[in-house]
Design a protein around this motif. Structure first.
Motif, short mmCIF file in Angstrom:
data_model
loop_
_atom_site.label_atom_id
_atom_site.label_comp_id
_atom_site.label_asym_id
_atom_site.label_seq_id
_atom_site.Cartn_x
_atom_site.Cartn_y
_atom_site.Cartn_z
N LEU A 124 0.83 -1.20 0.00
CA LEU A 124 0.00 0.00 0.00
C LEU A 124 0.87 1.25 0.00
CD1 LEU A 124 -2.89 1.24 0.26
CD2 LEU A 124 -2.54 1.16 2.75
N ASP A 125 1.92 1.25 0.82
CA ASP A 125 2.83 2.41 0.86
C ASP A 125 3.53 2.60 -0.48
OD1 ASP A 125 2.15 2.87 3.49
OD2 ASP A 125 3.91 1.86 4.31
N ARG A 126 3.96 1.49 -1.08
CA ARG A 126 4.63 1.58 -2.38
C ARG A 126 3.68 2.14 -3.44
NH1 ARG A 126 5.74 -3.33 -6.49
NH2 ARG A 126 6.48 -2.07 -8.22
N ARG A 127 2.43 1.70 -3.37
CA ARG A 127 1.44 2.18 -4.33
C ARG A 127 1.27 3.69 -4.24
NH1 ARG A 127 -3.73 3.55 -5.25
NH2 ARG A 127 -4.80 2.55 -7.02
N ASN A 128 1.40 4.23 -3.04
CA ASN A 128 1.21 5.66 -2.83
C ASN A 128 2.32 6.50 -3.44
OD1 ASN A 128 -0.23 7.90 -1.75
ND2 ASN A 128 1.20 7.99 -0.04
N VAL A 129 3.52 5.94 -3.52
CA VAL A 129 4.65 6.73 -4.02
C VAL A 129 4.97 6.45 -5.48
CG1 VAL A 129 5.66 6.92 -1.72
CG2 VAL A 129 6.37 5.04 -3.20
N GLU A 130 4.53 5.32 -6.01
CA GLU A 130 4.86 4.95 -7.39
C GLU A 130 3.85 5.57 -8.35
OE1 GLU A 130 7.38 3.57 -8.63
OE2 GLU A 130 8.40 2.62 -6.95
N ARG A 131 3.94 6.88 -8.53
CA ARG A 131 3.00 7.57 -9.44
C ARG A 131 3.72 8.24 -10.60
NH1 ARG A 131 -1.48 10.62 -5.62
NH2 ARG A 131 -1.51 9.13 -3.90
N ALA A 132 5.04 8.10 -10.68
CA ALA A 132 5.81 8.86 -11.65
C ALA A 132 5.51 8.45 -13.09
CB ALA A 132 7.30 8.73 -11.36
N THR A 133 5.36 7.16 -13.33
CA THR A 133 5.08 6.70 -14.69
C THR A 133 3.89 5.75 -14.65
OG1 THR A 133 6.50 4.73 -14.59
CG2 THR A 133 7.54 6.81 -15.24
N ILE A 134 3.24 5.61 -15.78
CA ILE A 134 2.08 4.73 -15.85
C ILE A 134 2.45 3.27 -15.58
CG2 ILE A 134 0.37 3.77 -17.45
CD1 ILE A 134 0.01 6.62 -18.53
N PRO A 135 3.52 2.72 -16.19
CA PRO A 135 3.86 1.33 -15.87
C PRO A 135 4.14 1.11 -14.38
CG PRO A 135 4.97 2.01 -17.88
CD PRO A 135 4.35 3.25 -17.30
#
Length: 233
Positions: A124-135
């Motif tokens: 969940l935490d990783r999902r919150n920060v991984e917004r830089a690229t669509i993949p």
């Protein structure tokens, strides 16, 4: 001149380039400057600019002519047959995932171990920060959903999820590139509520929230005629 923030990548660059296009900087059919010119103007590198151009080409806004360069083809994303087929395929996958994940969420709430919950919260935490690229957004979102399914303790459900996740990854990436939709705080909060229900061992709520989320995603994919799609799956 508007520039891309240092932490932003290709999807932000694509939106800024689209803004310039829609302000009328180039006419339909006109050749755009190359990556080495546009990149510095938007404050991004050549590879990021290339990905941004690819996104807009996928939306039918730009077109590449072999040996000639990139040309402006339209001022807004185009809804075409390929996009319609893509949308239908994703909807079918989401319907199957809805059946799998709503049950898996209920089982995860009942059966999860401390280690399972730790893995879910980490995802969940990783999902919150991984917004830089669509993949990266799609992969982080999939990892969270999988961690919940895995916590169900049912290896068949996990195997089924993996089958659909593999089939849907490229399609979801294409859909998000067509829509240009960014990751949102609201979408993250929806997933936080699902995780909280699992942590509270409330299987009924976890299942209902998972079902509501995936149903809304499916309905948006099927019903949005403008080429848009929700940010995550």
């Amino acid at each position: 001149m508007t520039t891309v923030r240092r932490e932003s990548l290709s999807d932000q660059a694509a939106r800024l380039l689209l803004e310039r296009i829609q302000r009328g900087e180039w006419a339909i059919g006109q050749k755009l400057p190359g990556e080495t010119t546009l990149g510095p103007q938007l404050g991004v590198g050549r590879s990021t600019m290339r990905e941004a151009i690819r996104q807009l080409a996928g939306q039918g806004i730009l077109t590449s002519r072999q040996g000639s360069g990139i040309f402006l083809q339209a001022l807004a994303p185009q809804q075409d047959w390929e996009a319609l087929v893509l949308r239908t395929n994703i909807a079918s996958i989401l319907e199957a995932r809805l059946a799998i994940e709503s049950e898996a969420a209920a089982l995860a709430a009942e059966r999860h171990t401390a280690a399972d919950l730790g893995a879910i919260r980490e995802a969940l935490d990783r999902r919150n920060v991984e917004r830089a690229t669509i993949p990266s957004r799609v992969d982080a979102d999939t990892a969270l959903h999988r961690s919940i399914v895995a916590a169900s303790g049912n290896p068949i459900l996990t195997e089924l999820f993996d089958t659909f996740a593999e089939r849907s990854r490229d399609a979801m990436i294409q859909m998000l590139r067509l829509s240009g939709e960014p990751g949102t705080d609201h979408d993250q909060q929806v997933h936080e509520r699902i995780v909280d229900a699992v942590a509270d061992r409330d299987g009924e709520v976890a299942s209902a929230l998972s079902r509501a989320h995936l149903s809304a995603l499916r309905d948006a994919v099927v019903g949005d005629g403008d080429g848009g799609a929700p940010a995550e799956s």
